[in-house]
Design a protein around this motif. Structure first.
Motif, PDB file in Angstrom:
ATOM      1  N   GLY A 159      10.434  11.615  32.525  1.00 41.36           N
ATOM      2  CA  GLY A 159      11.709  12.457  31.173  1.00 41.36           C
ATOM      3  C   GLY A 159      12.475  12.909  31.973  1.00 41.36           C
ATOM      4  N   ALA A 160      13.674  13.680  31.214  1.00 34.86           N
ATOM      5  CA  ALA A 160      14.963  14.881  31.653  1.00 34.86           C
ATOM      6  C   ALA A 160      14.249  15.518  32.146  1.00 34.86           C
ATOM      7  N   VAL A 161      15.601  15.397  33.151  1.00 34.05           N
ATOM      8  CA  VAL A 161      14.339  16.932  34.513  1.00 34.05           C
ATOM      9  C   VAL A 161      15.935  17.353  34.773  1.00 34.05           C
ATOM     10  N   GLU A 162      15.767  18.507  35.122  1.00 34.06           N
ATOM     11  CA  GLU A 162      16.391  20.269  36.449  1.00 34.06           C
ATOM     12  C   GLU A 162      16.872  19.440  37.769  1.00 34.06           C
ATOM     13  N   VAL A 163      18.221  18.339  37.876  1.00 31.00           N
ATOM     14  CA  VAL A 163      17.866  18.702  39.478  1.00 31.00           C
ATOM     15  C   VAL A 163      18.500  19.155  40.774  1.00 31.00           C
ATOM     16  N   PHE A 164      18.203  20.286  40.902  1.00 30.82           N
ATOM     17  CA  PHE A 164      18.247  21.183  42.093  1.00 30.82           C
ATOM     18  C   PHE A 164      18.807  20.306  43.563  1.00 30.82           C
TER      19      PHE A 164
END
Length: 347
Positions: free
Chosen positions: A268-273
């Motif tokens: 699903g939708a994620v935050e990528v760091f």
């Protein structure tokens, strides 16, 4: 465990400074409490010192119910950010203060106090300065006196509340190495409060990261840096670049770049760091995120590159030899993060 903190909560009026905090420290361990202002780290330290009473929870130290002990019997040494030295007393008198105010039956002899002061002056590398007054010392020297005074009572636990906060950067770095050596030689459990990430990661055996009164992560410096528990920890522990992405079928898509998703990444939708210095650069027809170079600033061999990626400005870092020739403002290229971290939820 030498120190066990279980379910500590503390509120000031309607403001919850600590929310059910539990953590442990080993015997003679150097534990850092790290977090931004208002995270609760100093409140927790003051609870250990007996300067605050928690609303709920327990503290066990050395097999004793620590909260039930009077402050004098806890045998903790505390060092504050602004030294808190007695200006009218010499260095020797400041160091000896905790011993000289003990009840007469517990007070060491004058000879024993003098010997202890001499021993501590040597330990904190201030030999020959025992007759000076605090105003005749540098900031770094005053903080060493404060540490010697805290150690004079032979504490079971040493509590340090941002002891280098009032010092300039160069002195902080010098005292950082010295403090770690002092801790190892003194052989005492140390709890160290700081908002300086580099300081905590360099000094501590383990780091407890707090935010808004809650414990977010506890672990060894390399563990918390390499495997942050959530976006806050990742962002707080160092420079970070952040992009929205999507994980599907084991593949991670960020803008027009697709790669294998990290192990354990949620669908699903994620935050990528990713870290700004953990990237490779490629021509515009290569693999990675499409970027346009907006500005470049060099400081010696280190280069800061400001790029426009998907409509947002991202600052990257490179060591001169790793930067391909010809990179200049206006150039289109590709940026490939080497070790992206993925967390659930869109940015």
């Amino acid at each position: 465990m030498a120190l066990e903190i279980r379910g500590i909560s503390k509120a000031f009026g309607r403001f919850p400074a600590l929310k059910n905090v539990s953590l442990q420290a080993h015997d003679k361990e150097f534990l850092a409490l790290l977090g931004p202002s208002g995270s609760g780290k100093t409140t927790l330290l003051r609870v250990l010192a007996g300067l605050e009473t928690p609303d709920a929870g327990e503290v066990n130290f050395g097999g004793e119910d620590f909260l039930s002990l009077p402050v004098r019997k806890r045998r903790v040494g505390m060092v504050f950010q602004h030294y808190a030295l007695f200006r009218h007393m010499t260095v020797a008198q400041n160091i000896a203060f905790g011993l000289s105010v003990r009840p007469r039956a517990e007070r060491p002899s004058k000879e024993a106090v003098k010997a202890r002061v001499s021993e501590l002056l040597s330990l904190v590398q201030l030999d020959g300065l025992e007759k000076r007054f605090p105003t005749q010392l540098s900031g770094g020297q005053r903080q060493r006196v404060a540490l010697a005074r805290a150690l004079a009572i032979e504490p079971r636990m040493l509590l340090l509340d941002e002891p280098f906060g009032a010092l300039d950067a160069q002195v902080r770095r010098e005292l950082r190495r010295w403090l770690r050596e002092l801790h190892d030689r003194a052989g005492v459990t140390t709890v160290f409060v700081t908002h300086d990430q580099e300081e905590a990661l360099d000094l501590a055996d383990r780091v407890a990261i707090l935010k808004d009164g809650e414990l977010k992560q506890l672990g060894r410096p390399n563990e918390v840096y390499e495997n942050p528990a959530d976006p806050f920890v990742y962002d707080f522990l160092g420079a970070a670049c952040r992009m929205p992405g999507v994980v599907h079928g084991g593949r991670l898509t960020v803008a027009d770049w697709e790669t294998k998703a990290p192990v354990g990444a949620p669908d699903g939708a994620v935050e990528v760091f990713f870290r700004p210095d953990e990237v490779t650069f490629a021509p515009s027809d290569g693999a990675g995120l499409a970027a346009e170079v907006r500005a470049i600033a060099a400081r010696g061999p280190d280069v800061r590159i400001e790029c426009l990626i998907e409509g947002r400005i991202v600052e990257l870092e490179a060591h001169g030899p790793t930067l391909p020739p010809g990179v200049a403002p206006g150039l289109s290229l590709r940026i490939k993060p080497l070790r992206p971290k993925v967390y659930a939820g869109a940015a």
